[in-house]
Design a protein around this motif. Structure first.
Motif, PDB file in Angstrom:
ATOM      1  N   ASN A  17      -0.200   0.233  -9.514  1.00 49.25           N
ATOM      2  CA  ASN A  17      -1.238  -0.665  -9.025  1.00 49.25           C
ATOM      3  C   ASN A  17      -0.636  -1.723  -8.101  1.00 49.25           C
ATOM      4  O   ASN A  17       0.586  -1.794  -7.927  1.00 49.25           O
ATOM      5  CB  ASN A  17      -2.012  -1.303 -10.187  1.00 49.25           C
ATOM      6  CG  ASN A  17      -1.125  -2.171 -11.071  1.00 49.25           C
ATOM      7  OD1 ASN A  17      -0.246  -2.887 -10.591  1.00 49.25           O
ATOM      8  ND2 ASN A  17      -1.359  -2.127 -12.377  1.00 49.25           N
ATOM      9  N   ARG A  18      -1.486  -2.568  -7.516  1.00 52.11           N
ATOM     10  CA  ARG A  18      -1.028  -3.541  -6.519  1.00 52.11           C
ATOM     11  C   ARG A  18      -0.005  -4.523  -7.096  1.00 52.11           C
ATOM     12  O   ARG A  18       1.017  -4.809  -6.470  1.00 52.11           O
ATOM     13  CB  ARG A  18      -2.231  -4.299  -5.938  1.00 52.11           C
ATOM     14  CG  ARG A  18      -1.865  -5.358  -4.893  1.00 52.11           C
ATOM     15  CD  ARG A  18      -3.085  -5.815  -4.131  1.00 52.11           C
ATOM     16  NE  ARG A  18      -3.638  -4.722  -3.336  1.00 52.11           N
ATOM     17  CZ  ARG A  18      -3.191  -4.390  -2.117  1.00 52.11           C
ATOM     18  NH1 ARG A  18      -2.204  -5.093  -1.559  1.00 52.11           N
ATOM     19  NH2 ARG A  18      -3.741  -3.409  -1.453  1.00 52.11           N
ATOM     20  N   GLY A  19      -0.274  -5.039  -8.291  1.00 52.07           N
ATOM     21  CA  GLY A  19       0.652  -5.993  -8.891  1.00 52.07           C
ATOM     22  C   GLY A  19       2.014  -5.378  -9.140  1.00 52.07           C
ATOM     23  O   GLY A  19       3.053  -6.001  -8.890  1.00 52.07           O
ATOM     24  N   SER A  50       0.826  -1.211   0.000  1.00 54.62           N
ATOM     25  CA  SER A  50       0.000   0.000   0.000  1.00 54.62           C
ATOM     26  C   SER A  50       0.858   1.259   0.000  1.00 54.62           C
ATOM     27  O   SER A  50       0.537   2.250  -0.665  1.00 54.62           O
ATOM     28  CB  SER A  50      -0.925   0.002   1.228  1.00 54.62           C
ATOM     29  OG  SER A  50      -1.820  -1.083   1.190  1.00 54.62           O
ATOM     30  N   GLU A  51       1.966   1.216   0.740  1.00 53.80           N
ATOM     31  CA  GLU A  51       2.873   2.366   0.793  1.00 53.80           C
ATOM     32  C   GLU A  51       3.488   2.638  -0.576  1.00 53.80           C
ATOM     33  O   GLU A  51       3.578   3.793  -1.020  1.00 53.80           O
ATOM     34  CB  GLU A  51       3.965   2.104   1.829  1.00 53.80           C
ATOM     35  CG  GLU A  51       4.918   3.254   2.065  1.00 53.80           C
ATOM     36  CD  GLU A  51       4.306   4.403   2.838  1.00 53.80           C
ATOM     37  OE1 GLU A  51       4.890   5.507   2.804  1.00 53.80           O
ATOM     38  OE2 GLU A  51       3.254   4.203   3.476  1.00 53.80           O
ATOM     39  N   VAL A  52       3.906   1.577  -1.272  1.00 56.00           N
ATOM     40  CA  VAL A  52       4.482   1.751  -2.611  1.00 56.00           C
ATOM     41  C   VAL A  52       3.434   2.284  -3.581  1.00 56.00           C
ATOM     42  O   VAL A  52       3.706   3.170  -4.403  1.00 56.00           O
ATOM     43  CB  VAL A  52       5.067   0.419  -3.134  1.00 56.00           C
ATOM     44  CG1 VAL A  52       5.538   0.569  -4.582  1.00 56.00           C
ATOM     45  CG2 VAL A  52       6.232  -0.028  -2.256  1.00 56.00           C
ATOM     46  N   MET A  53       2.224   1.752  -3.511  1.00 53.91           N
ATOM     47  CA  MET A  53       1.148   2.212  -4.389  1.00 53.91           C
ATOM     48  C   MET A  53       0.907   3.708  -4.217  1.00 53.91           C
ATOM     49  O   MET A  53       0.747   4.448  -5.200  1.00 53.91           O
ATOM     50  CB  MET A  53      -0.136   1.432  -4.090  1.00 53.91           C
ATOM     51  CG  MET A  53      -0.083  -0.034  -4.498  1.00 53.91           C
ATOM     52  SD  MET A  53      -1.530  -0.978  -3.910  1.00 53.91           S
ATOM     53  CE  MET A  53      -2.860  -0.160  -4.812  1.00 53.91           C
ATOM     54  N   GLN A  54       0.917   4.157  -2.966  1.00 57.33           N
ATOM     55  CA  GLN A  54       0.661   5.561  -2.686  1.00 57.33           C
ATOM     56  C   GLN A  54       1.820   6.446  -3.122  1.00 57.33           C
ATOM     57  O   GLN A  54       1.620   7.503  -3.729  1.00 57.33           O
ATOM     58  CB  GLN A  54       0.394   5.751  -1.195  1.00 57.33           C
ATOM     59  CG  GLN A  54       0.067   7.184  -0.798  1.00 57.33           C
ATOM     60  CD  GLN A  54      -0.246   7.307   0.678  1.00 57.33           C
ATOM     61  OE1 GLN A  54      -0.401   6.321   1.383  1.00 57.33           O
ATOM     62  NE2 GLN A  54      -0.344   8.543   1.171  1.00 57.33           N
ATOM     63  N   ARG A  55       3.042   6.018  -2.830  1.00 55.37           N
ATOM     64  CA  ARG A  55       4.209   6.851  -3.129  1.00 55.37           C
ATOM     65  C   ARG A  55       4.520   6.920  -4.625  1.00 55.37           C
ATOM     66  O   ARG A  55       4.923   7.962  -5.137  1.00 55.37           O
ATOM     67  CB  ARG A  55       5.437   6.310  -2.396  1.00 55.37           C
ATOM     68  CG  ARG A  55       5.447   6.556  -0.913  1.00 55.37           C
ATOM     69  CD  ARG A  55       6.838   6.322  -0.357  1.00 55.37           C
ATOM     70  NE  ARG A  55       6.883   6.376   1.079  1.00 55.37           N
ATOM     71  CZ  ARG A  55       8.001   6.334   1.798  1.00 55.37           C
ATOM     72  NH1 ARG A  55       9.160   6.229   1.174  1.00 55.37           N
ATOM     73  NH2 ARG A  55       7.962   6.395   3.106  1.00 55.37           N
ATOM     74  N   GLU A  56       4.337   5.801  -5.320  1.00 50.46           N
ATOM     75  CA  GLU A  56       4.795   5.722  -6.704  1.00 50.46           C
ATOM     76  C   GLU A  56       3.659   5.685  -7.718  1.00 50.46           C
ATOM     77  O   GLU A  56       3.900   5.624  -8.918  1.00 50.46           O
ATOM     78  CB  GLU A  56       5.721   4.515  -6.870  1.00 50.46           C
ATOM     79  CG  GLU A  56       6.891   4.558  -5.893  1.00 50.46           C
ATOM     80  CD  GLU A  56       7.998   3.568  -6.224  1.00 50.46           C
ATOM     81  OE1 GLU A  56       8.045   3.079  -7.367  1.00 50.46           O
ATOM     82  OE2 GLU A  56       8.816   3.299  -5.327  1.00 50.46           O
ATOM     83  N   GLY A  57       2.431   5.712  -7.240  1.00 48.99           N
ATOM     84  CA  GLY A  57       1.297   5.766  -8.144  1.00 48.99           C
ATOM     85  C   GLY A  57       1.169   4.559  -9.057  1.00 48.99           C
ATOM     86  O   GLY A  57       0.872   4.692 -10.251  1.00 48.99           O
TER      87      GLY A  57
END
Length: 269
Positions: free
Chosen positions: A127-129, A118-125
């Motif tokens: 998707n989950r995969g 979730s942190e990566v998704m938020q920081r780097e825009g």
């Protein structure tokens, strides 16, 4: 004088925990970017730091001493910074660099994968995969780095004093555990620690200089005196000694150097 090292996987909240612990104890936070800036004063740019500290030697670096030179310069900058009073360091390899020093509390954080994703998704825009693949790649690189450079498993609990699973406790509770452990287990040893850190920094700077001309170098220091082992033919020992002392001439903090020939053991950090 005390030092806390916090090791963690990417996006595991190490910076937040370090900041909370430092605030509670009145310590100074030092992250990898701070060490990288200090390393620039030793002619090591940020790109070289990133490559050295996050990727195991590959390509042509496996056949030269470039990686070892950069590692030695990074260690020198690291040990210089650690001589400040009361540090919380979060980043790669701190627990390895400080393995033999007293008054160092070595902490390992393990975070829940879903939270990291979730942190990566938020920081780097992404998707989950995509986030999962990014983390898997970074985790593999960090693990490979530790195994290739030090021959160790970064998840081995024996490398740490405290191993905290953030899946079961939050940042506040983790920080309190570290703060309480620091107050109980670290006190005194200031003069001894500073001497050891000065010695380690001097030895690292010496290795960085000598690795320009020799394939294998191992240095230790004691109050300005350097004891160096160079991987070179025994028949050429006198020439090696002269060449090594020439390379070391003018090295700040050195009072004398003793150079010998033999295969370095590389048991130090």
């Amino acid at each position: 004088m005390a030092i806390i090292t916090i090791s963690r996987d990417a996006m595991s909240g190490g910076g937040h925990v370090a900041a909370r612990v430092a605030e509670e104890l009145g310590y100074t936070v030092v992250g990898p970017e701070t060490v990288a800036e200090a390393a620039e004063t030793l002619s090591l740019n940020c790109e070289e730091v990133e490559r050295t500290m996050h990727r195991a030697p590959r390509g042509l670096d496996r056949f030269t001493t470039k990686h070892e030179q950069r590692m030695a310069l990074f260690r020198a900058a690291f040990y210089d910074l650690m001589q400040r009073d009361n540090i919380v360091y979060h980043g790669l390899a701190g627990h390895l660099f400080m393995a033999e020093l007293p008054n160092v509390l070595k902490v390992r954080l393990k975070a829940d994968m879903d939270n990291r994703v979730s942190e990566v998704m938020q920081r780097e825009g992404v998707n989950r995969g995509q986030a999962q693949r990014i983390l898997q790649r970074r985790d593999r690189e960090r693990e490979r780095w530790t195994r290739d450079v030090y021959g160790l498993d970064p998840h081995d609990p024996d490398l740490y004093d405290i191993y905290l699973n953030l899946h079961h406790i939050d940042v506040d509770k983790a920080s309190k555990i570290i703060v309480d452990a620091t107050r109980v287990s670290t006190n005194g040893h200031g003069p001894i620690m500073r001497k050891m850190l000065r010695d380690l920094a001097l030895a690292a700077r010496a290795e960085a200089r000598l690795l320009h001309v020799f394939r294998g170098v191992e240095a230790t220091a004691d109050d300005g005196e350097l004891f160096i082992k160079v991987d070179a033919p025994l028949a050429g020992e006198e020439s090696v000694m002269e060449q090594a002392k020439g390379r070391l001439r003018g090295l700040e903090g050195m009072t004398n150097a003793y150079v010998g020939v033999g295969a370095p053991t590389f048991t130090h950090y």
